[in-house]
Each structure stands twice: as C-alpha cells, then as structure tokens.
Design an enzyme around this catalytic site. Structure first.
Site, PDB file in Angstrom:
ATOM      1  CE  LYS A  27      41.015 -46.486  -0.484  1.00  0.00           C
ATOM      2  NZ  LYS A  27      39.905 -46.737   0.408  1.00  0.00           N
ATOM      3  NE  ARG A  97      41.958 -45.694   4.745  1.00  0.00           N
ATOM      4  CZ  ARG A  97      41.741 -44.391   4.619  1.00  0.00           C
ATOM      5  NH1 ARG A  97      40.994 -43.959   3.641  1.00  0.00           N
ATOM      6  NH2 ARG A  97      42.263 -43.533   5.448  1.00  0.00           N
ATOM      7  N   GLY A 106      32.496 -43.807  -0.831  1.00  0.00           N
ATOM      8  CA  GLY A 106      31.639 -43.719   0.354  1.00  0.00           C
ATOM      9  C   GLY A 106      30.640 -44.848   0.493  1.00  0.00           C
ATOM     10  CG  MET A 108      31.564 -51.053   0.189  1.00  0.00           C
ATOM     11  SD  MET A 108      32.434 -52.306  -0.694  1.00  0.00           S
ATOM     12  CE  MET A 108      33.527 -51.338  -1.672  1.00  0.00           C
ATOM     13  NE  ARG A 341      39.682 -40.987  -5.166  1.00  0.00           N
ATOM     14  CZ  ARG A 341      38.780 -41.114  -4.230  1.00  0.00           C
ATOM     15  NH1 ARG A 341      38.216 -42.274  -4.016  1.00  0.00           N
ATOM     16  NH2 ARG A 341      38.428 -40.107  -3.468  1.00  0.00           N
ATOM     17  CG  HIS A 463       5.243 -32.773 -31.244  1.00  0.00           C
ATOM     18  ND1 HIS A 463       5.225 -31.612 -30.509  1.00  0.00           N
ATOM     19  CD2 HIS A 463       5.305 -32.402 -32.544  1.00  0.00           C
ATOM     20  CE1 HIS A 463       5.255 -30.592 -31.341  1.00  0.00           C
ATOM     21  NE2 HIS A 463       5.295 -31.039 -32.579  1.00  0.00           N
ATOM     22  CB  SER A 771      17.120 -40.331 -45.187  1.00  0.00           C
ATOM     23  OG  SER A 771      17.260 -39.806 -43.897  1.00  0.00           O
ATOM     24  CB  CYS A 838      17.108 -38.228 -40.715  1.00  0.00           C
ATOM     25  SG  CYS A 838      15.655 -39.082 -41.325  1.00  0.00           S
ATOM     26  CE1 TYR A 858      22.182 -37.929 -43.683  1.00  0.00           C
ATOM     27  CE2 TYR A 858      23.121 -38.631 -45.782  1.00  0.00           C
ATOM     28  CZ  TYR A 858      22.031 -38.209 -45.031  1.00  0.00           C
ATOM     29  OH  TYR A 858      20.802 -38.071 -45.611  1.00  0.00           O
TER      30      TYR A 858
HETATM   31  C1  PEP Z   1      11.698 -40.740 -38.265  1.00  0.00           C
HETATM   32  O1  PEP Z   1      10.610 -41.291 -38.350  1.00  0.00           O
HETATM   33  O2  PEP Z   1      12.700 -41.284 -37.786  1.00  0.00           O
HETATM   34  C2  PEP Z   1      11.868 -39.350 -38.727  1.00  0.00           C
HETATM   35  C3  PEP Z   1      13.047 -38.774 -38.768  1.00  0.00           C
HETATM   36  O3  PEP Z   1      10.732 -38.673 -39.032  1.00  0.00           O
HETATM   37  P1  PEP Z   1       9.753 -38.012 -37.961  1.00  0.00           P
HETATM   38  O4  PEP Z   1      10.420 -38.095 -36.633  1.00  0.00           O
HETATM   39  O5  PEP Z   1       9.523 -36.643 -38.416  1.00  0.00           O
HETATM   40  O6  PEP Z   1       8.556 -38.909 -38.078  1.00  0.00           O
END
Ligand code: PEP
Ligand code: MG
Length: 885
Positions: A27, A97, A106, A108, A341, A463, A771, A838, A858
């Site tokens: 401020k 202030r 809000g 202080m 602000r 899961h 991967s 992945c 990736y």
């Molecule tokens: C992992 O283990 O990171 C993976 C992608 O396989 P899952 O989650 O199916 O075990």
C-alpha cells in the site's frame, strides 16, 4: 549510520516508489508511486517494515528516534493539508493502516478518523458545518480505537448501538441524530473504562502512538499468523504503517466513496468496472447497509469526477501494465485515490486480461504466460463450486470433511456406496457420488457413471486418484475423518451422518466435502485460453503427450493439445462386462493351452480397442503398456460372481475358489505383476502384442498413420526385457508376414523399479525409449506404499520431513536423481534415447520444471492436465532463459 524510518508523500512528490514494496509495504509503495505519477492522493507518510522488525527486536518498543521522525512528518502533513493535528478549529485527522509487502486482505488492522477528541470534534463540526457528521466520525473512531487498539470486543459496541436504535425505533445507523451520537459517545467511553480500567485517550498524539503500536502488534495476531502459514508468507517480513490525511466521502451529495477495477474482474473485459456509494464512508459499503451503485451512475451524477477517474484508469494501467483495483473517495466534488493494487480476478478474466494486454502491446507473450498460474488453467477447465455458495454453506455448518484434492472440479450428487448402486441410479438419470474406503479396478463401471468419487483412504496416486484424473472426474481421496459403514449404508464424521441417497457436493480442487447441494459455475473454453496455449507451444521445449486408455480420453487429450499418447494402460480394457468372464477363464486356466484358448477370445476385443485409439491419434505416437496389475485383481469377489464364473467355466464353485485362492499374494504390488506376468505367462503378452500390431496394420490400410510403441512395465533386469523383446519381435514378424505389410514400431520400457534406473545402460540395449513411471518409482524408492501414503504424508509435512507430498511433486533429491542417472546411463548406449514421464508427476507444474531442466523428451499427464503441462513447460523454458530456473 541512522536509517530512514519514515517516508513522506504529498503534493505531487514522494520519497518512496513502487519498487520499495519490501520496505514500504504494497500500500505504502503504491501510494508513493501514485503521488509521483501526479495522481490525487491525500498526503501522508509510511513507517517502514524495517521499523516493525526493530519494534519486535526492541521488546515491542519504538526504536530510538522514531517518534521524532513521526512528529516531523506530521508537521509536513499539516503543511500539505493546511490543517493542524489536535487543533480545536480545523483539526487534521488521519487514518492509520497496516500494509505488508504481500497483500493480506483484512488480516491486520485499520483505524480511521484518528485525532478526534471531545474538543477537536467541535472544530470538525464547525469546519464542516455538519455536527451530525462530526459526531458520527467521533463515534466511529472510538469504536474502532476501542476495538483495535484497546482490545474490546467489537460486539460490545454494537450492542450499545443496537440498544440505542431500538430505544429510538430506528432501522439504520444513518437515522441517529447528533444528540443520539453524543449520548452513544458517552456510553462508549464508559464501556472502555469499565472493560480496560483506562480512559479513552483524549490526546491525539497519544492516540497516534497507540495506534501505530497496535498496527505493529496486529502483524502477530492470530489470524495474520494463520494467513501467513496458509499462504507461505515469511513471518519476519513485518508490516509498514501508513498514516494518511483523512478525506471524507460522507460530506453530502457531492461526496462519495467507491472501489473500481480497471477491467472487469469477472470476465476480463476491457471495461471500467466498479461501484460507489454517494455520501458514504468506506465502511458503509462493507457494512452493506446501502447497496452501492454501478460506477456508470457516477457518470450521470458527477461527470467531471467520472472523467477524471477514467484518466486515472488509463494512467494506472499503462504504468503498472496490469489490471488495477483502486479505492477512491470524493470529498465535496474532489477525487482522491486511497489505494491501488493489482486486482484479484477469476481464472477466465486472468487469461483474457493477459492475452488482451499482450495484444495491446502492454506486455509481451512471455509475460502473459508467466502471469497465468496452473491453478487458473485448472479452474478454467472444470466447473467450480461457487465460492459465494461455499462460504454460505460453511457458515451454515455444512462442511462435512476434508480430504486430499485428487482431481479438480465440482461434483454434486446423491451418495452411493457401491459401484453397482451408482450404475443403477445413474440409469434412472440420477447424479451420483461414489463413496468407498478405496476403489479398485472392479469399481470402474461405478466411477464411470459417477459425477465424483470420494474415498476415505488412499493418497494422491491411489487407484481412485489416478483413474479419476484420467477420466477427468472430480475426486477426493484420503478423507480419513469419514467413517464409512457399508452395512448400514451411511458415513459419518462425529455426529454428522450422511446416508445413501443424501446429496453431497465435492470440491475436487480443495478437497472439501459439503452436505447438500452447492451451486456450480460452468467451465468455459475461451478463445483467449486457446490462444494462450498456442503461445505456450511457441516457447516450450518439452513435448506433452497424454495418458489415455480409451478413445474418448485420447480424443480429449488431443483436443487439449497432446502430441501423442504417453501411456495407454491396458488393464481397464479387461473389465468390460462381456470380457470379464473370458478374462477370468484366462486367469483361472490350469495349462498354457487353456490360457491360450481364452486369450484367443480376447484378441479381437483388444484389437478393436487399439484400432479405435489409433484412429483418434492418427499421425501421432501411441505408447501402449502391456498388462501390469496382479492378476487376482480380476478375480471374482462376491459369492454371485463366483457362482457366475463357475457356471461359465463349467466347474464346481469350490474348484473356482481354490484356484482363485492359489493366486492370492501377501504383497501383490511387489508380487506377480508387470513384466513378471509376461515372463511367467508369455502367452498374455503375446496376445497383446499381436492385437497391437494387427490393429496397426489394419488401420494403416484404412489410411491412418500409426506410430505404435509397445511398453513393458516393471522391468528391473535387462534379461527380462531381452526375453520379452524377443517375444514381441517374433510376434511382429508373424503379423507382418500374415498381412504382407509392415509398420514401424518401437519397444520401450517403463523405468519404475530403482534397479532399472541403476542399470539403465544395460536396459537401454533392448529399449528404444524409457518412460519413467514415477508413481511406482517413488513408491519403491521411498518404500512407501502409494495406496497407504495418505495416512501419514500430512504428519511428515507438518514435521518438515516432506516439503511436498512426493507422490504429487517429484522428490528431486532422491527419485529425481535416479531419473537423471537412468537418463545419462541410457544415453551412453543410445545417445538420443527418448525419455518420458508417465507417472502423475507429468502433470505437476513444479515437477515439470525439473523435467525441463534435465531435458526429458516429453511428459504425459491425464487429459485435463495437458494444458497445465503445456503452460508449465513454457514457463520453465522462459524462466530458464531469464536465468530464474
Ligand atoms: C507409474 O508407476 O508411475 C505408472 C505410470 O504406472 P501405474 O500408475 O499404472 O502403476
Ligand atoms: Mg507403475
């Protein structure tokens, strides 16, 4: 050397500026900046955050010389305003202030109208020719001062005020007359005496000293500490104190007060947006006694002021290059700015403003990208529970419990405790929320039809979490406070009970669970969002694929900009009603021959699965992982399922049970799963490889371009990979011969067992790509079960062992090191080996920064996280270029 403790601003010049935010607070720095810009800011001075720190180091006493500095600046303020502090004729009044370097709305304290006492109030009445106004200001001041500085419960003042209104039969505060106010002032002073044993201080200098101390003290009030904890703001920043000449918006119909945004904070549109109240002080707006008018009304009522505000709007936006939230007061036709602000905005507005500003040339594309947070992208892609409705529900005590926010968005529906019930109700057109201790692949059909999924156990890679994210379903996991009673079909937290059929609302972005329905705000795919995403693609180095097991998910991922499938899990394909009996036949087979027979029946199904996915991903790579979970996950569980299976197989039920039992494992996640299945039962992988390659050849003939990748899970030893690679190559040869047509494909491996990472040079001989399955890799590196982590991750966080949940954000020091090592080892054998992520970390922005840094090829997140990954990857590249990564 003496340090400068107080910075003055007024009459077009300020000692501070916007870059001094850490010292002057947000401020104070902006008041100084606006003053220097020549904008009409009432004069004042800022006591620095450094003084706040000294105050605490000094046992909560003013550092030496501070008071003299304050008096010197007060003199300057008198000169600037032509009024005198503590003067009986034309008294200077000030606001005091707080203002920290980081906005803590809000949290202080603020004191207005300071400088009033039994004498100066008369002067104010005379100078303004408005006795009621003067005594109302005095009444408000005593109330604020009594509360904030002298620690008396605000409610006690309100009680006196309400009693007065009742006695007089008034509805509004504004009905009180000067005489009523004088009486209230006496009663307030009595209250202060009674509560504190001290008189309300009549000396304005004493008032000022006490008020400054109170603001410093408010830095460490409970709510400020809590706010800092939640938002990760350091405790030692301190707050500045702003002492500013009061201006009054309640001096008649040519006065007023308001708040305005330089663009619409809801939609982001480039229109002036705001509200104001005529003849009012700021607190009247907050108190909601009168409804403010839209700012456009000001154009009719005070056209010059409105025009001036428009100029201010222009100047501020050009100067700050961002949407501003300004507070203003009009005192007798003269405009004053009390604050500016950067304005809070919805996700939609944030994206529109950033893109528009880049197009207007105010900022560049990189800046626009940097301004958008992953959270905002998340909000844009999913419907949200309305924040207002949520607040109301909390006030009504409808917050039921809180779990881990596993998959974002809003879901409202009737509670069901089984997947079958979910399907039944969904078929009747009901919206349902599936509630389970945890989910398993058998719940898929219920998850599929549910609006949202809630589990009382499990962590961020359980899961339920993984599958829900994949499906783009709202999901909250690990809500450990909830006791689920499947038998009586209810769940409870303390004495709050929710029964099957009751409606609940889930906020998958915060993990909050509410009883009853909460209004939702729809997701919106704006053109600006799409444009911002293409800008991200210009800068990012990381490719972004998608984890998708179905053509629908693949399609979604593609729409969101995925450049291929990074992980297609095949296990969910086996849970279909038509297939599960055959899957069970395959698993319960006693000989390879029997198993092959069952697999032959599964082959056409699998082939169709892959063909459908290849068609959607025409022109892009599709990485399919062969079967991974322990086989017994597919076995019958209920008596009815056993009966059905026995009937289907023509076996006595006892025999089916015996065979099923023989497949049970003590520790299935470390048991016969992943590539071990392929080693022990090669015919399973053989069938899958055949299905993939036949599908590839067949769609190629349709004119679809395919780039299949076949991936082997849970490899720990290069010999496993060698055996399975040979198997797949043999199948490939047979398929290509059969069709008289060849397609190019690659064979790769998951790196998700630490041994694979450590021996990656050997493994790379047989793998064209790695991967990283960071879910399992984290589980196995830490030795923490990903399904049970939810129980104690929070304790680990509280105790500072984990900064972040390692199943959400990659553990750079441990798991990250393994990834880097595996990549380096792999590159020794195959210099350009393709590497992907992945696991769930592939959609986590912080982890993506790390993956960018170590030059992974990736990342592959679930469909709804593809845009987040594109943004994070672009930010990583930009920050690196700027030397900030
Ligand atoms: C992992 O283990 O990171 C993976 C992608 O396989 P899952 O989650 O199916 O075990
Ligand atoms: Mg895995």
């Amino acid at each position: 050397m003496s340090i400068k403790m107080v910075y003055f601003f007024g009459n077009g010049r300020a000692e501070g500026n916007a870059s001094m935010r850490n010292l002057l607070g947000g401020k104070g720095a902006n008041l100084a900046e606006m003053t220097n810009l020549g904008l009409p800011v009432p004069p004042g001075f800022t006591i620095t955050t450094q003084v706040c720190k000294m105050y605490y180091e000094n046992n909560k006493k003013f550092p030496q010389g501070l008071w003299e500095e304050v008096l010197k600046n007060l003199k300057k303020l008198e000169e600037a305003t032509g009024k005198k502090f503590a003067d009986r004729k034309n008294p200077l009044l000030v606001s005091v202030r707080s203002g920290a370097p980081v906005s803590m709305p809000g949290m202080m304290d603020t004191i207005l109208n300071l400088g009033l006492n039994d004498e100066t109030v008369k002067g104010l009445a005379e100078a303004t020719n408005n006795e009621r106004f003067a005594y109302d200001a005095y009444r408000r001041f005593i109330q604020m001062f009594g509360n904030v500085v002298m620690g008396i419960d605000h409610g006690k003042f309100e009680e006196i005020l309400e009693a007065k209104k009742k006695e007089k039969g008034y509805k509004y505060d504004t009905d009180l007359t000067a005489e009523d106010l004088k009486d209230l002032i006496c009663k307030y002073k009595d209250l202060i005496k009674k509560e504190t044993g001290r008189e309300f201080p009549q000396d304005p200098y004493k008032q000022l000293e006490m008020a400054i101390k109170a603001v410093f003290d408010s830095w460490n009030n409970e709510r400020a500490i809590k706010y800092r904890e939640i938002h990760g703001i350091p405790d030692d920043m301190g707050t500045a104190v702003n002492v500013v000449a009061m201006v009054f918006g309640n001096m008649g119909d040519d006065s007023g007060t308001g708040v305005a945004f330089t663009r619409d904070p809801n939609t982001g549109e480039n229109v002036f947006y705001g509200e104001y109240l005529k003849n009012a002080q700021g607190e009247d707006v907050v108190a909601g006694i009168r409804t403010p008018e839209p700012i456009s009304k000001l154009k009719e009522e005070m056209p010059q002021v409105y025009d001036e505000l428009l100029k201010v709007r222009d100047i501020l936006e050009k100067h700050y290059k961002d949407m501003q939230d300004i507070e203003f007061t009009i005192e007798k036709g003269k405009l004053y700015l009390l604050q500016t602000r950067s304005g809070k905005r919805t996700a939609k507005a944030a994206v529109k403003i950033a893109v528009d500003m880049a197009k207007e040339g105010l900022i560049n594309k990189k800046e626009a990208i940097k301004r958008i947070s992953p959270k905002e992208i998340d909000q844009l892609l999913h419907p949200q529970l309305s924040p207002i409705a949520k607040k109301k529900a909390k006030n009504e005590g409808r917050l039921f419990a809180k779990g881990l926010p596993a998959s974002p968005g809003a879901a409202v529906g009737k509670v069901v405790f089984s997947a079958d019930e979910a399907v039944k109700l969904a078929e009747q057109g009901e919206k349902v929320i599936l509630v389970r201790h945890e989910t398993s692949p058998e719940d898929i059909h219920g998850m599929h039809v549910a609006q949202g999924i809630l589990t009382s156990r499990g962590g961020m890679t359980s899961h339920a979490a993984v599958v829900a994210r994949g499906m783009g379903k709202v999901c909250i996991v690990g809500a450990e406070d909830i006791e689920i009673d499947y038998k009586n079909k209810c769940m409870k937290v303390g004495d709050k009970i929710v029964k099957e059929g009751d409606v609940i609302s889930l906020d998958g972005s915060t993990g909050e669970i509410f009883v009853g329905e909460i209004e939702c705000i729809d997701a919106e795919f704006t053109p600006e969002f799409k444009e911002l995403m293409t800008w991200c693609d210009e800068f990012r180095k990381l490719q972004v694929r998608v984890n998708a097991d179905t053509p629908e998910d693949a399609q979604k991922g593609r729409e969101f900009g995925a450049e291929g499938i990074g992980l297609c899990r095949t296990e969910h394909m086996f849970f279909d009603e038509e297939r599960i009996p055959v899957v069970r036949e395959m698993i319960l087979a006693q000989t390879s021959e029997e198993r092959r027979k069952a697999l032959e029946k599964l082959l056409p199904f699998q082939k169709e699965d892959f063909k459908a996915i290849f068609r959607v991903m025409d022109g892009l790579p599709v990485n399919i992982r062969l079967l991974d979970p322990p086989l017994h996950e597919f076995l019958p569980k209920t008596e009815k399922e056993f009966e059905d299976t026995a009937k289907y197989l023509g076996l006595p039920i006892e025999e089916v049970k015996r065979r099923a039992e023989s497949l049970q494992e003590a520790n299935p996640m470390l048991g016969l799963r992943g590539c071990r299945l392929g080693i022990v039962y090669p015919e399973i992988y053989e069938m899958q490889a055949r299905a993939i390659l036949e599908a590839a050849v067949e769609v190629t003939k349709e004119g679809v371009q395919v780039f299949p990748e076949i991936m082997l899970p849970l490899i720990a030893n290069d010999k496993e990979l060698k055996i399975l690679r040979d198997l797949i190559e043999k199948v490939a040869q047979e398929v290509f011969e059969k069709y008289g047509h060849k397609v190019n494909f690659q064979i790769g491996t998951m790196v998700e067992v630490p041994r694979a990472a450590v021996t990656a040079d050997k493994i790379a001989k047989y793998a064209e790509y790695f991967s990283f399955g960071t879910n399992d890799l984290t589980q196995m590196t830490y030795g923490i079960s990903r399904d049970d982590a939810g129980k104690f991750v929070n304790v680990y966080k509280e105790k500072g062992i984990f900064e972040e949940d390692p199943f959400v954000t990659i553990d750079v020091d441990g798991v990250g090191k393994l990834i880097e090592m595996a990549k380096t080892l792999g590159e020794k054998v195959r210099p350009n080996i393709k590497t992907g992520i992945c696991g769930e970390h592939g959609g986590d922005p912080k982890s993506i920064f790390f993956f960018h840094k170590i030059k992974i090829t990736y990342v592959s997140p679930s469909p709804y996280r593809v845009p987040i990954a594109r943004l994070a990857a672009a930010k990583a590249a930009i920050l690196e270029e700027e030397g900030l990564l």
